[in-house]
Write an enzyme that holds these catalytic residues in place. Structure first.
Site, PDB file in Angstrom:
ATOM      1  CG  HIS A 289      -1.853   1.025   1.578  1.00  0.00           C
ATOM      2  ND1 HIS A 289      -3.325   0.985   1.053  1.00  0.00           N
ATOM      3  CD2 HIS A 289      -1.470   2.388   1.717  1.00  0.00           C
ATOM      4  CE1 HIS A 289      -3.545   2.220   1.250  1.00  0.00           C
ATOM      5  NE2 HIS A 289      -2.728   3.060   1.731  1.00  0.00           N
ATOM      6  CG  HIS A 332      -0.598   5.794   9.178  1.00  0.00           C
ATOM      7  ND1 HIS A 332      -1.835   5.276   9.107  1.00  0.00           N
ATOM      8  CD2 HIS A 332      -0.784   7.191   8.804  1.00  0.00           C
ATOM      9  CE1 HIS A 332      -2.687   6.369   8.616  1.00  0.00           C
ATOM     10  NE2 HIS A 332      -2.147   7.482   8.713  1.00  0.00           N
ATOM     11  CD  GLU A 338      -3.125  11.451   8.356  1.00  0.00           C
ATOM     12  OE1 GLU A 338      -4.207  10.703   8.235  1.00  0.00           O
ATOM     13  OE2 GLU A 338      -1.877  10.847   8.219  1.00  0.00           O
ATOM     14  CG  HIS A 362      -6.861  10.348  12.466  1.00  0.00           C
ATOM     15  ND1 HIS A 362      -7.092  10.086  11.165  1.00  0.00           N
ATOM     16  CD2 HIS A 362      -7.397   9.621  13.469  1.00  0.00           C
ATOM     17  CE1 HIS A 362      -8.541   9.298  11.304  1.00  0.00           C
ATOM     18  NE2 HIS A 362      -8.393   9.115  12.549  1.00  0.00           N
ATOM     19  CG  HIS A 368      -4.278   7.827  12.047  1.00  0.00           C
ATOM     20  ND1 HIS A 368      -3.426   8.370  12.525  1.00  0.00           N
ATOM     21  CD2 HIS A 368      -4.748   7.944  10.868  1.00  0.00           C
ATOM     22  CE1 HIS A 368      -3.186   9.225  11.137  1.00  0.00           C
ATOM     23  NE2 HIS A 368      -3.705   8.616  10.208  1.00  0.00           N
TER      24      HIS A 368
HETATM   25  O1  LIG Z   1      -5.276   8.122   7.860  1.00  0.00           O
HETATM   26  C1  LIG Z   1      -5.929   8.046   6.573  1.00  0.00           C
HETATM   27  O2  LIG Z   1      -6.884   6.987   6.395  1.00  0.00           O
HETATM   28  C2  LIG Z   1      -5.383   8.592   5.497  1.00  0.00           C
HETATM   29  C3  LIG Z   1      -4.387   7.880   4.770  1.00  0.00           C
HETATM   30  C4  LIG Z   1      -4.573   6.865   4.022  1.00  0.00           C
HETATM   31  C5  LIG Z   1      -3.732   6.246   3.356  1.00  0.00           C
HETATM   32  O3  LIG Z   1      -3.741   5.343   2.217  1.00  0.00           O
HETATM   33  C6  LIG Z   1      -2.447   6.008   4.005  1.00  0.00           C
HETATM   34  C7  LIG Z   1      -1.954   6.863   4.891  1.00  0.00           C
HETATM   35  C8  LIG Z   1      -2.916   7.848   5.564  1.00  0.00           C
HETATM   36  O4  LIG Z   1      -2.776   8.591   6.360  1.00  0.00           O
HETATM   37 FE   LIG Z   2      -3.632   8.827   8.212  1.00  0.00          FE
END
Ligand SMILES: O=C(O)Cc1cc(O)ccc1O
Ligand SMILES: [Fe+2]
Length: 444
Positions: A289, A332, A338, A362, A368
Site C-alpha cells: 500500500h 501509522h 490529517e 488524526h 490511527h
Molecule cells: O489515515 C488515513 O486514513 C489517510 C491515509 C490513507 C492512506 O492510504 C495512507 C495513509 C494515510 O494517512
Molecule cells: Fe492517516
C-alpha cells in the site's frame, strides 16, 4: 439559464471579455479604456516573484474597487476562526471523529454558515490553514465577500454551488472542487436551496499541481481538467455590503453598486474548478500500500522541500489489485496532521462510523488506521482484483498541528466512542509459531 463557459488549464495566462473589444490588446493600461472601463491589477504574488510563481491579473471594471462607501467598520463572525487560535476547551488530543454537521434551520448565507473545526500555523506569517465546514440555505444577493487571509478550497458534499466571482461564474457540484484566490470578491448561492461541504482556507503559498516525478507527464490531476470561468459582470446599482476577512478579523463596508463589475480580464491569478472524477489515480499494481501522497490533487508548498503547508488528497473509486498485501491504509503515526471528510460512500479504512458529511482528525503523531472490522476483513479476504466503488474521501494534510476550535470540541456530533473502533484488535502474537495465522484467528 445559459450554460456557463470555462477555459481549460492550470495557471494559464488567460484572457476573456464579455463585451467585444473590452480587453485592451498589446498593453495593460491604455490612456482611456474601452467602454469607459477602469483598469486594475490584482496581484497574487509579490511583483518580483520568479516567473514560475508570479501571479497577477488585469481587471477591466465599471468602477475601480476603491469606490466603496467609506470606512471598513469592524464586524463579528464568531464561528470563523483564524490561526493562531488556541481556544480553551476540555477535549484531550485524541483521535477525533464527528458525524455530519446538521443543516441550519434558520436562513443563513454562505459566509455566515462557515464553522471552523481546526486552525493550524499562523495567518500573520502566511503559513498554515484552517479546516471549516459550511452549511447554508440562503443566497448572497447584495452581500459580497473577500478573504485577505488566504485562498479558499471548497469541497461540496451536498448541493450545488453557484460562485459569482469578480472574474466570472463557477458552478460546482459534489465530486467537484473550486478554488477562490485570496482577495477575490465573490458571492455564493445554493442552487438546490441548501448546501453543505468543507473548506480548506490556505494561508500559505497558493495550491499548485504536485510534481509527478517518475510518473511522467500524465495522470493524477491533469492541467486541462482545471476550468477557469470566462468574464461575467453585474451592472447593478443598489445598496450592497462588502464583507472582508483580514488577519482573522471581519470588517464591512457599503457600496451603491455591485463590486462584481469586471467586464474583461487577462492574467494568471484566477479562480478555478476541478472535477475530481477526472483524477487519474496511479497506485500499487503488484503489492503493498503506497503512501497517500500518490493521491495528491493539489499541494501548497511551505518553502521547505517536500513539506507541504497543506496537501489536498483524495481517495476516489479505484481498483485494488495488490497481491499478498494488506490493502487498506496501514496503522501509522504521522508528523503531518490529517483532517478528513467524506463526500459520499464508504472509506476503506473505516467500515462504519465515518459517514458522508462527517469528519475525522488524526493530529501530529497520533496513531490511527483501520478499525477492527476493517483489519479483520482485509487480513482474510480473498485477494481478487477489487473495484472500490462508491467512495470519495479527502484529506487536508498539513505540516502544522491542527488546533481544535471550541466549537468543534463541543459539537454534539462529536463521537465520544471513536477510539473504540480499535478496541477489538486483539493480541495474535504467541511467540512460538511463525508463519500464517492459526485457522481460528481467521474467523474472528
Ligand atoms: O489515515 C488515513 O486514513 C489517510 C491515509 C490513507 C492512506 O492510504 C495512507 C495513509 C494515510 O494517512
Ligand atoms: Fe492517516
Amino acid at each position: 439559464m445559459a450554460a456557463l463557459h470555462y477555459m481549460p488549464g492550470f495557471g494559464n495566462d488567460f484572457e476573456t471579455e464579455s463585451l467585444p473589444g473590452a480587453l485592451p490588446q498589446g498593453q495593460n493600461s491604455p490612456q482611456r479604456c474601452a467602454y469607459g472601463l477602469y483598469a486594475e491589477q490584482l496581484s497574487g504574488s509579490p511583483f518580483t516573484a520568479p516567473r514560475g510563481i508570479n501571479e497577477r491579473s488585469w481587471l477591466y471594471r465599471i468602477r475601480p474597487s476603491v469606490k466603496h462607501g467609506g470606512r471598513f467598520a469592524p464586524a463579528r463572525r464568531d464561528h470563523w476562526k483564524t490561526a493562531p487560535n488556541l481556544d480553551d476547551h476540555e477535549l484531550p488530543i485524541g483521535q477525533l471523529r464527528w458525524n455530519p454537521t446538521p443543516m441550519p434551520k434558520e436562513p443563513v448565507n454562505f459566509i455566515d454558515g462557515i464553522r471552523t473545526m481546526t486552525t493550524a500555523g499562523d495567518v500573520h506569517g502566511q503559513a498554515g490553514m484552517a479546516a471549516h465546514v459550511y452549511a447554508f440555505n440562503s443566497d448572497m444577493v447584495d452581500d459580497y465577500f473577500f478573504n485577505a487571509d488566504g485562498e479558499l478550497l471548497l469541497v461540496p458534499e451536498r448541493g450545488r454551488l453557484r460562485i459569482f466571482t469578480e472574474m466570472g461564474i463557477i458552478e460546482v457540484e459534489p465530486s467537484e472542487i473550486c478554488v477562490i484566490p485570496r482577495g477575490m470578491m465573490v458571492k455564493v448561492a445554493a442552487l438546490d436551496g441548501e448546501a453543505r461541504g468543507y473548506i480548506c482556507e490556505n494561508y500559505g503559498a497558493k495550491f499548485s499541481l504536485p510534481d509527478r516525478g517518475p510518473i511522467g507527464a500524465n495522470c493524477l490531476a491533469n492541467p486541462r481538467d482545471f476550468k477557469t470561468p470566462v468574464a461575467a459582470y453585474e451592472d447593478k446599482e443598489v445598496p450592497c455590503r462588502l464583507h472582508v476577512k483580514w488577519c482573522g478579523k471581519f470588517y464591512e463596508t457599503t457600496l451603491d453598486h455591485s463590486p462584481l463589475d469586471v467586464v474583461a480580464w487577462h492574467g494568471n491569478y484566477a479562480p478555478y474548478k476541478y472535477d475530481l472524477r477526472t483524477f487519474s489515480p496511479v497506485g500499487a499494481i503488484l503489492f503493498d500500500h503506497p503512501d497517500p501522497s500518490i493521491f495528491t490533487v493539489l499541494t501548497a508548498p511551505s518553502g521547505e522541500e517536500g513539506t507541504a503547508n497543506v496537501d489536498f488528497v483524495i481517495f476516489p473509486p479505484r481498483w485494488l489489485v495488490a497481491e499478498h498485501s494488506f490493502r487498506p491504509p496501514w496503522y501509522h503515526r504521522n508528523i503531518m496532521s490529517e483532517f478528513m471528510g467524506l463526500v459520499y460512500g464508504q472509506y476503506d479504512a473505516k467500515e462504519e462510523g465515518f459517514v458522508p458529511g462527517g469528519m475525522s482528525l488524526h493530529n501530529m503523531m497520533l496513531p490511527h488506521g483501520p478499525d477492527a472490522m476493517g483489519f479483520n476483513k482485509a487480513s482474510t479476504v480473498d485477494l481478487k482484483p477489487q473495484r472500490l466503488e462508491n467512495t470519495l474521501a479527502f484529506m487536508f494534510e498539513t505540516r502544522f498541528p491542527q488546533h481544535l476550535t471550541r466549537f468543534a470540541a463541543e459539537l454534539d456530533s462529536l463521537q465520544d466512542n471513536y477510539a473504540d473502533c480499535w478496541k477489538d484488535l486483539k493480541k495474535r502474537f504467541n511467540g512460538t509459531v511463525a508463519g500464517d495465522w492459526p485457522e481460528e484467528a481467521k474467523n474472528t
